[in-house]
Design an enzyme around this catalytic site. Sequence first.
Site, PDB file in Angstrom:
ATOM      1  N   ASN A   1       1.079  -1.017  -0.091  1.00  0.00           N
ATOM      2  CA  ASN A   1      -0.084  -0.076  -0.145  1.00  0.00           C
ATOM      3  C   ASN A   1       1.068   1.111   0.204  1.00  0.00           C
ATOM      4  O   ASN A   1       1.698   1.701   0.997  1.00  0.00           O
ATOM      5  CB  ASN A   1      -0.907  -0.077   1.263  1.00  0.00           C
ATOM      6  CG  ASN A   1      -1.759   1.223   1.252  1.00  0.00           C
ATOM      7  OD1 ASN A   1      -1.728   2.100   0.497  1.00  0.00           O
ATOM      8  ND2 ASN A   1      -2.247   1.495   2.470  1.00  0.00           N
ATOM      9  N   TRP A   2       1.053   1.831  -1.020  1.00  0.00           N
ATOM     10  CA  TRP A   2       2.104   3.074  -1.294  1.00  0.00           C
ATOM     11  C   TRP A   2       1.375   4.322  -0.741  1.00  0.00           C
ATOM     12  O   TRP A   2       2.032   5.444  -0.590  1.00  0.00           O
ATOM     13  CB  TRP A   2       2.407   3.280  -2.678  1.00  0.00           C
ATOM     14  CG  TRP A   2       3.303   2.424  -3.025  1.00  0.00           C
ATOM     15  CD1 TRP A   2       3.997   1.366  -2.294  1.00  0.00           C
ATOM     16  CD2 TRP A   2       3.992   1.952  -4.457  1.00  0.00           C
ATOM     17  NE1 TRP A   2       4.990   0.610  -2.992  1.00  0.00           N
ATOM     18  CE2 TRP A   2       4.752   1.133  -4.311  1.00  0.00           C
ATOM     19  CE3 TRP A   2       3.812   2.706  -5.723  1.00  0.00           C
ATOM     20  CZ2 TRP A   2       5.514   0.577  -5.486  1.00  0.00           C
ATOM     21  CZ3 TRP A   2       4.403   2.195  -6.928  1.00  0.00           C
ATOM     22  CH2 TRP A   2       5.505   1.348  -6.849  1.00  0.00           C
ATOM     23  N   LYS A   3       0.192   4.381  -0.455  1.00  0.00           N
ATOM     24  CA  LYS A   3      -0.538   5.482   0.231  1.00  0.00           C
ATOM     25  C   LYS A   3      -0.615   6.743  -0.661  1.00  0.00           C
ATOM     26  O   LYS A   3      -0.181   6.574  -2.088  1.00  0.00           O
ATOM     27  CB  LYS A   3      -0.056   5.774   1.696  1.00  0.00           C
ATOM     28  CG  LYS A   3      -0.296   4.576   2.405  1.00  0.00           C
ATOM     29  CD  LYS A   3      -0.214   4.705   4.103  1.00  0.00           C
ATOM     30  CE  LYS A   3      -0.075   3.360   4.604  1.00  0.00           C
ATOM     31  NZ  LYS A   3      -0.347   3.449   6.133  1.00  0.00           N
TER      32      LYS A   3
ATOM     33  N   HIS B   1      -9.739   1.290   4.475  1.00  0.00           N
ATOM     34  CA  HIS B   1      -8.451   1.544   5.331  1.00  0.00           C
ATOM     35  C   HIS B   1      -8.643   2.513   6.424  1.00  0.00           C
ATOM     36  O   HIS B   1      -9.417   3.373   6.174  1.00  0.00           O
ATOM     37  CB  HIS B   1      -7.449   2.031   3.985  1.00  0.00           C
ATOM     38  CG  HIS B   1      -5.776   1.884   4.827  1.00  0.00           C
ATOM     39  ND1 HIS B   1      -5.623   3.014   5.579  1.00  0.00           N
ATOM     40  CD2 HIS B   1      -5.100   1.053   4.821  1.00  0.00           C
ATOM     41  CE1 HIS B   1      -4.339   2.770   5.949  1.00  0.00           C
ATOM     42  NE2 HIS B   1      -3.894   1.524   5.411  1.00  0.00           N
TER      43      HIS B   1
ATOM     44  N   GLU C   1      -7.157   5.012   7.313  1.00  0.00           N
ATOM     45  CA  GLU C   1      -6.931   6.302   7.106  1.00  0.00           C
ATOM     46  C   GLU C   1      -8.225   6.863   6.472  1.00  0.00           C
ATOM     47  O   GLU C   1      -8.517   7.821   6.675  1.00  0.00           O
ATOM     48  CB  GLU C   1      -5.577   6.596   6.187  1.00  0.00           C
ATOM     49  CG  GLU C   1      -4.446   6.250   7.015  1.00  0.00           C
ATOM     50  CD  GLU C   1      -3.235   5.646   6.462  1.00  0.00           C
ATOM     51  OE1 GLU C   1      -3.097   5.698   5.166  1.00  0.00           O
ATOM     52  OE2 GLU C   1      -2.655   5.104   7.095  1.00  0.00           O
TER      53      GLU C   1
ATOM     54  N   GLU D   1      -5.924  -4.611  10.199  1.00  0.00           N
ATOM     55  CA  GLU D   1      -4.797  -3.745  10.513  1.00  0.00           C
ATOM     56  C   GLU D   1      -4.899  -2.916  11.725  1.00  0.00           C
ATOM     57  O   GLU D   1      -5.896  -1.983  11.964  1.00  0.00           O
ATOM     58  CB  GLU D   1      -4.470  -2.648   9.434  1.00  0.00           C
ATOM     59  CG  GLU D   1      -4.405  -3.365   8.161  1.00  0.00           C
ATOM     60  CD  GLU D   1      -3.737  -2.373   7.151  1.00  0.00           C
ATOM     61  OE1 GLU D   1      -2.620  -2.491   6.573  1.00  0.00           O
ATOM     62  OE2 GLU D   1      -4.255  -1.390   6.723  1.00  0.00           O
TER      63      GLU D   1
ATOM     64  N   GLY E   1       2.006   2.265  10.706  1.00  0.00           N
ATOM     65  CA  GLY E   1       3.379   3.461  10.811  1.00  0.00           C
ATOM     66  C   GLY E   1       3.839   4.031  12.079  1.00  0.00           C
ATOM     67  O   GLY E   1       4.550   4.885  11.965  1.00  0.00           O
TER      68      GLY E   1
ATOM     69  N   SER F   1       2.899  -2.034  10.358  1.00  0.00           N
ATOM     70  CA  SER F   1       4.495  -2.001  10.585  1.00  0.00           C
ATOM     71  C   SER F   1       5.009  -3.329  10.356  1.00  0.00           C
ATOM     72  O   SER F   1       5.948  -3.892  11.097  1.00  0.00           O
ATOM     73  CB  SER F   1       4.685  -1.751  12.248  1.00  0.00           C
ATOM     74  OG  SER F   1       4.310  -0.316  12.272  1.00  0.00           O
TER      75      SER F   1
ATOM     76  N   GLY G   1       2.574  -0.958   4.297  1.00  0.00           N
ATOM     77  CA  GLY G   1       2.931   0.410   3.657  1.00  0.00           C
ATOM     78  C   GLY G   1       4.230   0.746   3.845  1.00  0.00           C
ATOM     79  O   GLY G   1       4.985   0.655   2.752  1.00  0.00           O
ATOM     80  N   GLY G   2       4.978   1.616   4.850  1.00  0.00           N
ATOM     81  CA  GLY G   2       6.214   2.017   4.859  1.00  0.00           C
ATOM     82  C   GLY G   2       7.351   1.002   4.083  1.00  0.00           C
ATOM     83  O   GLY G   2       8.042   1.689   3.449  1.00  0.00           O
TER      84      GLY G   2
END
Length: 250
Positions: A10-12, A96, A98, A167, A173, A211, A232-233
């Site tokens: 997930n590159w956001k 998601h 966010e 999640e 994150g 994470s 993600g990150g």
Amino acid sequence: MTKRVVFAANWKMHMGPEGAGAFCDVFLKQFEARDDREVWFFPPAVTLPTVVARVKGTGILVGAQNVFWEPKGAFTGELSVPLTREAGGAAALIGHSERRHVFSESIEETGRKVRAVLDGGLAPVFCVGEQLAERESGNTIKVVVDQLGALNGLSSEDLDRTIIAYEPVWAIGTGKTATPRDASEVHTAIRAWMIQHGADDKGVRVLYGGSVKPANAEVLLAEAEIDGVLVGGASLDPESWQKIVSVEVN
Ligand code: PGA
């Protein structure tokens, strides 16, 4: 046949077409498709066609990070399922954390979006997860089951096409990961809910996200209840993503 493990990036709101091209140059050089796993990318909408073009022939799938439920019309700024599909997308993330917490997306809205994704022939990856206060007050399973309520009324076939991503919001994150045991407990409850509502017990797939890093992916994926990871990150760096998608899973 055993289930294929899913590795989803997930590159956001990172990686324009240029950055994604440079990422693919490095990542695809080392990447080898394997029968026991699927690799998915969820780039920003403007980058989706670039990634689709770059991964052609590799077996990697690409999806949108969010879609609107209407197929077309005067909805400035929104992305539809048919447009995603036309651009080569095969899936969409829905719900998601966010989207839920920054953009106030409701459970009802996530349900409408999942239906639109299914009706439009894409695969939904439906995200659920509790906030820290909800975990600390012992409400994790209740919160997750409430969120799953968005899927109420879906046919067995549609539930079978729906991948769930658990999640925990406090793990996204932050560098904090749920222990494999804690994650497993929630995954077990999710699986039970899906089967109770008509999903095929052998087909249910529940990914873990929050994470995930090269250093913890293997131990998380060693859990029988964890069918993949949403990252993600650590998916933004081709070397680290390469390490994650190469983890051995039994
Ligand atoms: P993270 O994000 O891996 O950076 O914690 C995961 C996600 O939000 O999907």
